[in-house]
Design a protein around this motif. Structure first.
Motif, PDB file in Angstrom:
ATOM      1  N   VAL A  16       0.664  -1.227  -0.082  1.00  0.00           N
ATOM      2  CA  VAL A  16      -0.133   0.480   0.510  1.00  0.00           C
ATOM      3  C   VAL A  16       0.909   1.064  -0.364  1.00  0.00           C
ATOM      4  O   VAL A  16       0.274   2.075  -0.788  1.00  0.00           O
ATOM      5  CB  VAL A  16      -0.583  -0.310   1.466  1.00  0.00           C
ATOM      6  N   ARG A  17       1.623   1.333   0.985  1.00  0.00           N
ATOM      7  CA  ARG A  17       2.730   2.846   0.938  1.00  0.00           C
ATOM      8  C   ARG A  17       3.587   2.870  -0.688  1.00  0.00           C
ATOM      9  O   ARG A  17       3.474   4.377  -1.521  1.00  0.00           O
ATOM     10  CB  ARG A  17       4.048   1.943   2.049  1.00  0.00           C
ATOM     11  N   GLU A  18       4.104   1.325  -1.182  1.00  0.00           N
ATOM     12  CA  GLU A  18       4.497   2.366  -2.862  1.00  0.00           C
ATOM     13  C   GLU A  18       3.181   2.607  -3.828  1.00  0.00           C
ATOM     14  O   GLU A  18       4.197   3.179  -4.754  1.00  0.00           O
ATOM     15  CB  GLU A  18       5.458   0.419  -3.176  1.00  0.00           C
ATOM     16  N   ALA A  19       2.460   2.494  -3.367  1.00  0.00           N
ATOM     17  CA  ALA A  19       1.082   2.119  -4.451  1.00  0.00           C
ATOM     18  C   ALA A  19       0.803   3.782  -4.161  1.00  0.00           C
ATOM     19  O   ALA A  19       0.996   4.053  -5.658  1.00  0.00           O
ATOM     20  CB  ALA A  19       0.245   1.373  -4.117  1.00  0.00           C
ATOM     21  N   LEU A  20       1.101   4.291  -3.057  1.00  0.00           N
ATOM     22  CA  LEU A  20       0.280   5.481  -2.675  1.00  0.00           C
ATOM     23  C   LEU A  20       2.204   6.307  -2.964  1.00  0.00           C
ATOM     24  O   LEU A  20       1.690   7.334  -3.439  1.00  0.00           O
ATOM     25  CB  LEU A  20       0.981   5.690  -1.203  1.00  0.00           C
ATOM     26  N   GLY A  24       2.620  10.150  -5.842  1.00  0.00           N
ATOM     27  CA  GLY A  24       3.420  11.342  -5.056  1.00  0.00           C
ATOM     28  C   GLY A  24       2.252  10.991  -3.988  1.00  0.00           C
ATOM     29  O   GLY A  24       2.499  12.847  -2.976  1.00  0.00           O
ATOM     30  N   ILE A  25       2.366  10.498  -2.967  1.00  0.00           N
ATOM     31  CA  ILE A  25       1.798  10.633  -1.866  1.00  0.00           C
ATOM     32  C   ILE A  25       3.097  10.877  -0.535  1.00  0.00           C
ATOM     33  O   ILE A  25       3.086  10.196  -0.765  1.00  0.00           O
ATOM     34  CB  ILE A  25       0.743   9.813  -1.146  1.00  0.00           C
ATOM     35  N   GLN A  26       3.046  11.957  -0.070  1.00  0.00           N
ATOM     36  CA  GLN A  26       3.908  12.613   0.758  1.00  0.00           C
ATOM     37  C   GLN A  26       4.529  11.424   2.197  1.00  0.00           C
ATOM     38  O   GLN A  26       5.277  11.775   3.113  1.00  0.00           O
ATOM     39  CB  GLN A  26       4.791  13.596   0.584  1.00  0.00           C
ATOM     40  N   GLY A  27       3.504  11.552   2.492  1.00  0.00           N
ATOM     41  CA  GLY A  27       3.179  11.778   4.276  1.00  0.00           C
ATOM     42  C   GLY A  27       1.855  10.865   3.999  1.00  0.00           C
ATOM     43  O   GLY A  27       0.526  10.663   3.750  1.00  0.00           O
ATOM     44  N   GLU A  75      -8.730   3.520  -5.198  1.00  0.00           N
ATOM     45  CA  GLU A  75      -7.936   2.628  -5.933  1.00  0.00           C
ATOM     46  C   GLU A  75      -6.695   1.986  -5.501  1.00  0.00           C
ATOM     47  O   GLU A  75      -7.093   0.674  -5.793  1.00  0.00           O
ATOM     48  CB  GLU A  75      -8.231   3.300  -7.512  1.00  0.00           C
ATOM     49  N   ALA A  76      -5.838   3.416  -5.267  1.00  0.00           N
ATOM     50  CA  ALA A  76      -4.394   2.343  -5.222  1.00  0.00           C
ATOM     51  C   ALA A  76      -4.561   1.354  -3.379  1.00  0.00           C
ATOM     52  O   ALA A  76      -4.112   0.231  -4.441  1.00  0.00           O
ATOM     53  CB  ALA A  76      -3.591   3.434  -4.948  1.00  0.00           C
ATOM     54  N   ALA A  81      -4.199  -3.461  -1.143  1.00  0.00           N
ATOM     55  CA  ALA A  81      -4.056  -4.424   0.125  1.00  0.00           C
ATOM     56  C   ALA A  81      -5.210  -5.233  -1.077  1.00  0.00           C
ATOM     57  O   ALA A  81      -5.469  -6.508   0.523  1.00  0.00           O
ATOM     58  CB  ALA A  81      -5.522  -3.257   1.294  1.00  0.00           C
ATOM     59  N   GLY A  82      -5.911  -5.568  -1.330  1.00  0.00           N
ATOM     60  CA  GLY A  82      -6.824  -6.493  -1.614  1.00  0.00           C
ATOM     61  C   GLY A  82      -5.978  -8.077  -1.850  1.00  0.00           C
ATOM     62  O   GLY A  82      -5.142  -7.922  -3.033  1.00  0.00           O
TER      63      GLY A  82
END
Length: 112
Positions: A16-20, A24-27, A75-76, A81-82
């Protein structure tokens, strides 16, 4: 702004962290939680004795994003996580009325 809260299986956190991060999610904020849903706990065997575990360990991921990022983030998380099995978790989206970066005083989307 919206807060996306996902309750997921612990071993899916890195995916999940890698997908986010790819979006471009920074935190994000992560916490270990326990709970149950439709699976109503599970039965474990420890040293030959069977016992019921009423609360299943999960991970809670919280991310505040701009309104235009919400669908991509949901969606990510859902894809990463699925597993297709019961207990995959849930995703909740809630409105955030204000955000403030403590260090600089920046507000709202600038604080993200």
């Amino acid at each position: 702004m919206q807060m996306v809260v996902a309750i997921i299986k612990p071993f899916k956190l890195d995916e999940v962290r890698e997908a986010l991060t790819g979006l471009g999610i920074q935190g994000l904020t992560v916490g270990e939680v326990k709970g149950f849903g439709r699976q109503k706990g599970q039965t474990e065997i420890y040293r030959g004795a069977e016992y019921a575990v009423n609360f299943i360990p999960k991970v809670k991921v919280e991310i505040v994003v701009t309104d235009d990022q919400v669908d991509q983030v949901v969606e990510a998380i859902q894809t990463a996580a699925g597993t297709g099995r019961i207990g995959d978790g849930k995703i909740f989206v809630m409105a955030v009325s204000k955000a403030v970066r403590i260090r600089t005083g920046e507000t709202d989307s600038d604080a993200l």
